[in-house]
Scaffold this motif. Structure first.
Motif, PDB file in Angstrom:
ATOM      1  N   PRO A   7     -11.289  25.275 -27.037  1.00 12.91           N
ATOM      2  CA  PRO A   7     -11.876  24.607 -25.735  1.00 12.91           C
ATOM      3  C   PRO A   7     -12.322  23.245 -25.853  1.00 12.91           C
ATOM      4  CG  PRO A   7     -13.496  26.347 -26.506  1.00 12.91           C
ATOM      5  CD  PRO A   7     -12.355  26.428 -27.427  1.00 12.91           C
TER       6      PRO A   7
ATOM      7  N   ALA B 196     -14.697  22.673 -20.452  1.00  9.69           N
ATOM      8  CA  ALA B 196     -15.100  24.225 -21.048  1.00  9.69           C
ATOM      9  C   ALA B 196     -16.321  24.017 -21.721  1.00  9.69           C
ATOM     10  CB  ALA B 196     -13.653  24.612 -21.941  1.00  9.69           C
ATOM     11  N   GLU B 197     -16.402  23.100 -22.637  1.00  7.78           N
ATOM     12  CA  GLU B 197     -17.568  22.820 -23.475  1.00  7.78           C
ATOM     13  C   GLU B 197     -18.839  22.637 -22.750  1.00  7.78           C
ATOM     14  OE1 GLU B 197     -16.784  19.687 -26.196  1.00  7.78           O
ATOM     15  OE2 GLU B 197     -15.120  20.765 -27.337  1.00  7.78           O
TER      16      GLU B 197
ATOM     17  N   GLN C  88     -19.229  23.649 -19.771  1.00  7.73           N
ATOM     18  CA  GLN C  88     -19.527  25.064 -19.065  1.00  7.73           C
ATOM     19  C   GLN C  88     -20.503  26.023 -20.044  1.00  7.73           C
ATOM     20  OE1 GLN C  88     -15.650  26.045 -17.735  1.00  7.73           O
ATOM     21  NE2 GLN C  88     -15.561  24.929 -16.142  1.00  7.73           N
ATOM     22  N   ALA C  89     -19.936  25.976 -21.416  1.00 11.96           N
ATOM     23  CA  ALA C  89     -20.528  26.646 -22.456  1.00 11.96           C
ATOM     24  C   ALA C  89     -22.116  26.241 -22.497  1.00 11.96           C
ATOM     25  CB  ALA C  89     -19.848  26.614 -23.724  1.00 11.96           C
TER      26      ALA C  89
ATOM     27  N   GLN D 196     -24.121  27.728 -19.252  1.00 16.24           N
ATOM     28  CA  GLN D 196     -24.334  29.027 -19.435  1.00 16.24           C
ATOM     29  C   GLN D 196     -25.712  29.338 -20.075  1.00 16.24           C
ATOM     30  OE1 GLN D 196     -21.138  30.702 -21.872  1.00 16.24           O
ATOM     31  NE2 GLN D 196     -20.228  31.562 -19.908  1.00 16.24           N
TER      32      GLN D 196
ATOM     33  N   THR E 271     -24.090  32.719 -12.281  1.00 15.99           N
ATOM     34  CA  THR E 271     -23.180  33.011 -13.300  1.00 15.99           C
ATOM     35  C   THR E 271     -23.328  31.644 -14.288  1.00 15.99           C
ATOM     36  OG1 THR E 271     -21.247  32.064 -12.200  1.00 15.99           O
ATOM     37  CG2 THR E 271     -21.633  34.714 -12.122  1.00 15.99           C
TER      38      THR E 271
ATOM     39  N   TYR F 298     -21.702  29.022 -13.577  1.00 20.41           N
ATOM     40  CA  TYR F 298     -20.430  28.099 -13.106  1.00 20.41           C
ATOM     41  C   TYR F 298     -20.500  27.730 -11.663  1.00 20.41           C
ATOM     42  CZ  TYR F 298     -18.606  30.389 -17.364  1.00 20.41           C
ATOM     43  OH  TYR F 298     -18.313  30.972 -18.709  1.00 20.41           O
TER      44      TYR F 298
ATOM     45  N   ASN G 256     -14.742  29.563 -14.548  1.00 21.94           N
ATOM     46  CA  ASN G 256     -14.984  30.466 -15.701  1.00 21.94           C
ATOM     47  C   ASN G 256     -14.826  29.701 -17.306  1.00 21.94           C
ATOM     48  OD1 ASN G 256     -12.205  30.705 -16.633  1.00 21.94           O
ATOM     49  ND2 ASN G 256     -11.938  31.764 -14.775  1.00 21.94           N
ATOM     50  N   LYS G 257     -15.072  30.754 -18.355  1.00 23.51           N
ATOM     51  CA  LYS G 257     -14.934  30.139 -19.498  1.00 23.51           C
ATOM     52  C   LYS G 257     -13.792  29.464 -19.921  1.00 23.51           C
ATOM     53  CE  LYS G 257     -14.032  34.593 -21.815  1.00 23.51           C
ATOM     54  NZ  LYS G 257     -14.531  35.739 -22.650  1.00 23.51           N
ATOM     55  N   TYR G 258     -12.660  29.679 -19.285  1.00 23.27           N
ATOM     56  CA  TYR G 258     -11.472  29.307 -19.554  1.00 23.27           C
ATOM     57  C   TYR G 258     -11.000  27.812 -18.880  1.00 23.27           C
ATOM     58  CZ  TYR G 258     -10.838  34.069 -21.384  1.00 23.27           C
ATOM     59  OH  TYR G 258     -10.906  35.260 -22.133  1.00 23.27           O
TER      60      TYR G 258
END
Length: 318
Positions: free
Chosen positions: A231, A235-236, A238-239, A242, A266, A268, A305-307
């Motif tokens: 990713p 995506a990074e 978003q990680a 979290q 969540t 996101y 989301n994570k993707y």
């Protein structure tokens, strides 16, 4: 002894410029592999004079050193049998790729073997493909014909001495390194040659850039040592999001954040684009388009989301 050897193995005492090293034998294998590669590449649409042709020429040299070594391990009979087998194998492979491409307009990979039984459903198409590709298939038999006519005279009549074997091993590693170093400089474009060689496997593009034999090797590497998608970009981010503190589930703060589309519950945010629906509605050519704009304006966005963003910067459409 030298005269006796020449009488028993005509042509084997040797035309090579370097004593003990089967230079002509290596060159004959190299010419055969490059010829097979070129016939398939040209038949399937690649340009005969291109960067792919140069890489094909370079990348068929290392296996030529390897095959010459493996077919010089014993006496004349075994060496000739190994030489014929090592020429027959790539010839059959090239012919299979030609027929497969004629039917499916792509190249088969090792993953295709899992569904090989499904190919039998196209048995009539396969028979027609043999007829349609009869001329390239005939050309692919030329190296075997040359082996029977003149090629056997280059096969070493006995096991190579240690010095010659070490020279072939050095030739293998040096030629492979030279090809690898050249590929490292080819990093331009959305799908660069270096990226195809090191990261991805796209059958048609890989064959076009490197040839069928290198493509098969890369395919085997990816099958045995699969690479996981890494990713990147959003995506990074978003990680990292979290890990931020979240309002306790069920509280008013969590409910307000979720309804606002921030996704604090969540971690996101809403997956939205900056679209001016007012301008689109005003410029709509008819009532149907206007109604579509009004509908999409009211649709509640989903959360990322994570993707999300995993393939940012990747060209997924070839």
């Amino acid at each position: 002894m030298g005269k006796k050897l020449r009488g028993r193995y005509p042509g084997a005492a040797h035309r090579d410029a370097i004593p003990g090293i089967p230079v002509c034998y290596v060159l004959s294998i190299w010419a055969a592999l490059f010829f097979l590669d070129s016939v398939v590449r040209v038949y399937t649409g690649s340009r005969p004079l291109s960067a792919g042709s140069l890489l094909s020429l370079l990348l068929t040299l290392p296996p030529s050193f390897l095959l010459a070594s493996l077919s010089s391990l014993a006496g004349t009979g075994i060496n000739r049998a190994l030489s014929f087998f090592f020429l027959l194998l790539p010839t059959v492979f090239a012919m299979l790729q030609t027929v497969y491409f004629t039917v499916f307009h792509t190249f088969f990979s090792l993953y295709s073997i899992v569904g090989a039984s499904a190919v039998m459903e196209f048995n009539q198409d396969v028979l027609e493909a043999f007829a349609d590709a009869r001329w390239p298939l005939a050309l692919l038999l030329a190296p075997l014909a040359a082996w029977f006519v003149r090629g056997r005279r280059f096969i070493p009549p006995r096991r190579l001495p240690l010095r010659a074997a070490l020279c072939l091993a050095a030739g293998f590693f040096l030629s492979q390194f030279a090809a690898w170093a050249l590929i490292q400089t080819m990093s331009e474009g959305a799908v660069s040659t270096r990226y195809l060689y090191q990261e991805a496997f796209v059958p048609t593009l890989t064959v076009e850039r490197f040839g069928i034999f290198t493509a098969a090797r890369l395919d085997a590497r990816n099958l045995l040592f699969p690479r996981e998608a890494q990713p990147s970009g959003e995506a990074e981010t978003q990680a990292q999001t979290q890990a931020q503190p979240e309002p306790p589930p069920g509280t008013e703060a969590a409910k307000t954040a979720l309804e606002a589309g921030t996704g604090a519950e969540t971690g996101y945010t809403a997956n939205t684009l900056d679209i001016d629906f007012d301008a689109l509605t005003r410029s709509a050519p008819n009532q149907t388009i206007r109604g579509m704009h009004d509908y999409f304006r009211q649709v509640k966005p989903t959360l990322k989301n994570k993707y999300t963003g995993m393939f940012r910067g990747k060209n997924l459409i070839w």
